[in-house]
Structures are given as structure tokens and as C-alpha cells.
Design a protein around this motif. Structure first.
Motif, mmCIF file in Angstrom:
data_model
loop_
_atom_site.group_PDB
_atom_site.id
_atom_site.type_symbol
_atom_site.label_atom_id
_atom_site.label_comp_id
_atom_site.label_asym_id
_atom_site.label_seq_id
_atom_site.Cartn_x
_atom_site.Cartn_y
_atom_site.Cartn_z
ATOM 1 N N ARG A 315 -61.817 64.145 93.390
ATOM 2 C CA ARG A 315 -60.737 65.117 93.455
ATOM 3 C C ARG A 315 -59.514 64.595 92.698
ATOM 4 N NH1 ARG A 315 -61.283 68.764 97.994
ATOM 5 N NH2 ARG A 315 -59.079 68.538 98.515
ATOM 6 N N GLU A 391 -57.904 60.920 98.760
ATOM 7 C CA GLU A 391 -57.962 62.181 98.037
ATOM 8 C C GLU A 391 -59.096 62.183 97.022
ATOM 9 O OE1 GLU A 391 -57.157 66.041 97.110
ATOM 10 O OE2 GLU A 391 -56.345 64.830 98.754
ATOM 11 N N THR A 395 -64.541 64.844 100.720
ATOM 12 C CA THR A 395 -65.352 66.034 100.455
ATOM 13 C C THR A 395 -65.038 67.090 101.495
ATOM 14 O OG1 THR A 395 -67.186 65.126 101.767
ATOM 15 C CG2 THR A 395 -67.227 64.714 99.385
#
Length: 405
Positions: A315, A391, A395
Motif C-alpha cells: 500500500r 501501512e 491487507t
């Protein structure tokens, strides 16, 4: 000086090593009749035995498959499906020698990840495996539990004959696909022992399949466990769910609706379900679905750290540099930069330092870097790095394996 040697198992040694594994797990020896039915699930390939002369005293077995990783991709997996040492030869280095040979074989064959279900959690951390996915045990009260009227209903559930279960379920599992990180493929050799033995003509489990607009899209395999006794004559049976997979929430809800509609039962028990499976939210009264236990399920071991880190997505956050230590596969020891653009080896200073088993815990997103740091499993060199790693690695959906092996 050792009094044993570790080498690949030959085809003629399949039966003796299988019996050795059974004895180490306190199981009864397999009969000739049973071996003829599911012996094909125990091929010689990818098995390392410890031998005293020609006599097996230890076994470490695996099979090759695929595992889903965060981001939707899959990578080759070494699935460790049987490890045991004869009771009179434990604590003499047999297990360590076999696990080392197995890991070296994985590395030589370019397998990025290995995984197992741990019989004892204290065993496998020293070989680089970390608890990477959890599973919960659900108990649902019957007849009180009912699905809420707002839960989408559709399709049809039908029960299969044992012969149909053997034929239909493998293709259906393939059709459903590896849609959640941690799920693994089931090769042909997996099915005779792990499915057919329970749901086929010689088993006692029942199989039901859900069909939606596009055909079959879910299945459940369960056993009926009698609970009535002299002291509790009105105690109904319990449906014990062994295997439940569905392509979408509608099919999954329909299978649960079917289980909760079976007459003359007092409850449904399902072990190793996803920790975020929202069954309680489907019921008119969520208290009728109780989580009895949450336990470790899949243990993961990065074999090629660079390849494993490159295989998954991350991410949006500023990159972090991980210093990874690997005692058994020292080629993995080094620094790795992980960021939204992927992962690569680097000479940059580390923000976080961890052993390879902790990287296995972090990899699928089950555990946060912050929690692992607070537990002393990650050394923090940059105070802001755990938040960034949280971060990057997190998930939305919890990892889950869903396959016995």
C-alpha cells in the motif's frame, strides 16, 4: 559424529516412511486396503528421510503448489505436509538435519516460500517459520440461529453422493480459485487422502454444493457427530464442518443457510475459519454464533526473501528498509527496501531489523509491524518506520489458508 544419514526417499520407501510419520503422530498403522486407496497421496518426490542403515527414523515431506499473496498474485510454494521423528531418536539432531536438507532443496529449486501447519508451535520458529495466518473455531447454536431476512438468497444447494463428491469437488475448488492471500492450490496428489478418504465411498462425511446463475460456485464437506447420551437424550447431533469454500458472499451465505436448516441437530462447529468471516452478522441474533477459539493456522517461511518480497504488492507509504537475518539460509541475510513500487535489495541503512521467521509473520498481513515491534520481534532503528511498515504490509482481508495438509 551422527549415527544417521539424511537423503531423498525412494519409491520403495514410501510406505515405511508414511507409517513412521503416523507412529510419530500417535496414529494407527495404515492398512493395506487403505494404502491402496490413498497411497498415491504420498509420492516419493520432495521427501527427505533420516535413516539408520536402511531403517527410517525420521521424515520431512512436502509437495509443490501455489499460494496466493497480497495483491492477487500467486507464487510457488513448498507445502510441508508431514514431519516426524521416531520417538527413540528425538533430540539428537535428526529434525534439524532434515529441515536443513528440505530448505536447501527449496532454495536450489527456486521456491520463494514454504508453509506448514504446526503440530507444536514451539518447533518451527527455529527453522525460520512464522505464524502468518490465524483461524477461528465457530460454534453456532441450533435451532435458535437463523439468517436475517436481509441476507441475499439465491441459487440452490444439493447434496452429492460420495462418488459425485470425489469427481466434482476438485474442479469446483479450482473454479473458485485462490481469492484470498494464504490460500493454496490443491494438486492431484492432495485429494485422495485429504478429501476422498473423508467424503468418498469409504468415508462418512457429507458434501453439499451450491449452484448460482453461472453454475456451481461453493461447497461444504461436513460430518455428523452424535451428542446424545444416557444423561442427555435430547442433545442433538452437531454438524462438524471440515471444508467450506465459496466464490462469493451469496454462495457462502447459502451454504451456511443450508447447514442451519438441517433438522435434529443442536449446533454447527467449524474450525479454522477466516478470522474476519462475518457469520455472526448474517444472523438475526449474532450471539448465536460464538467464536470459541482463535489459533495459529498457516506458518510461512520465506526461502528466497528477495523473490518473496517482490511477489506481493504494498500500500501507499514511504519505503522502509528491512534488515533480515536468516541463520539457516544465510544468502537471505541483508537489507531490503520495501515500498509501493515493490521491493529490492539495498545497501541503505536499515529502519527495522528482524529475523526471517518474523518476516513470515509480517508477510501476509496478519500481524502489524507495530505489534511485532512491541513484542520484541522487530528492532526499531527509525521510530517512524513501524507506522510506515503497517501501512505498506496491511491487507483489507485477513489471510486464510483453508486447506488441510
Amino acid at each position: 559424529m551422527t549415527d544417521f544419514d539424511v537423503r531423498p526417499v525412494t519409491d520403495d520407501e514410501r510406505r515405511s516412511t508414511f507409517d513412521l510419520l503416523g507412529r510419530s503422530l500417535h496414529a494407527q498403522p495404515v492398512s493395506d486396503q487403505a494404502w491402496s486407496r490413498f497411497g498415491s497421496s504420498w509420492p516419493a518426490a520432495h521427501k527427505f528421510g533420516a535413516f539408520d542403515g536402511g531403517t527410517p527414523i525420521g521424515i520431512a515431506s512436502s509437495f509443490d503448489t501455489r499460494i496466493a499473496v497480497p495483491g492477487g498474485g500467486t507464487v510457488t510454494l513448498g507445502a510441508v505436509d508431514g514431519v516426524g521423528v521416531r520417538a527413540d531418536r528425538t533430540r539428537r539432531g535428526v529434525l534439524t538435519a532434515m529441515m536443513a536438507a528440505q530448505l536447501e532443496d527449496f532454495a536450489a529449486r527456486g521456491i520463494p516460500l514454504a508453509a506448514l501447519h504446526a503440530s507444536e508451535p514451539t518447533i518451527y520458529g527455529r527453522f525460520g517459520y512464522g505464524s502468518a495466518a490465524l483461524g477461528k473455531t465457530l460454534r453456532v447454536a441450533r435451532p435458535a440461529a437463523r439468517l436475517d431476512e436481509r441476507v441475499a438468497a439465491g441459487g440452490d444447494v444439493r447434496m452429492l453422493t460420495p462418488e459425485e463428491a470425489v469427481e466434482a469437488v476438485p474442479a469446483l475448488y479450482e473454479r473458485i480459485g485462490l481469492h484470498r492471500a494464504g490460500m493454496i492450490g490443491r494438486p492431484a496428489a492432495w485429494w485422495p487422502n485429504m478429501h476422498d478418504r473423508h467424503a468418498g465411498p469409504h468415508g462418512r462425511h457429507i458434501t453439499a454444493v451450491h449452484s448460482g446463475p453461472d453454475g456451481d460456485d461453493g461447497f461444504v464437506v461436513y460430518d455428523t457427530v452424535e451428542r446424545r447420551s444416557f444423561d442427555a437424550p435430547d442433545e442433538g447431533a452437531v454438524l462438524d464442518v471440515r471444508d467450506l469454500h465459496a466464490a462469493d458472499p451469496v454462495a457462502r451465505a447459502a451454504l451456511w443457510r443450508f447447514l442451519l436448516s438441517v433438522d435434529l441437530v443442536s449446533g454447527v462447529r467449524a474450525r479454522h475459519r477466516p478470522v474476519d468471516e462475518p457469520l455472526a452478522l448474517l444472523l438475526t441474533d449474532h450471539r448465536h454464533a460464538r467464536t470459541c477459539e482463535v489459533e495459529d493456522d498457516l506458518w510461512l517461511r520465506p526461502v528466497d526473501v528477495a523473490a518473496a518480497l517482490r511477489a506481493r504488492t504494498y500500500r501507499a507509504a514511504d519505503p522502509v528498509v528491512l534488515a533480515v537475518r536468516d541463520r539457516m539460509l544465510p544468502a537471505n541475510t541483508g537489507h531490503y527496501e520495501v515500498g509501493p513500487g515493490g521491493a529490492r535489495r539495498t545497501d541503505a541503512a536499515a529502519h527495522l531489523a528482524l529475523d526471517v521467521d518474523t518476516l513470515g509473520m509480517l508477510y501476509l498481513g496478519q500481524w502489524s509491524a507495530t505489534a511485532l515491534a512491541q513484542a520484541g520481534r522487530i528492532e526499531v532503528h527509525d521510530p517512524a518506520a513501524p507506522d510506515r511498515a503497517d501501512e505498506l504490509f496491511t491487507t483489507v482481508t485477513a489471510p486464510w489458508c483453508g486447506t488441510h495438509f
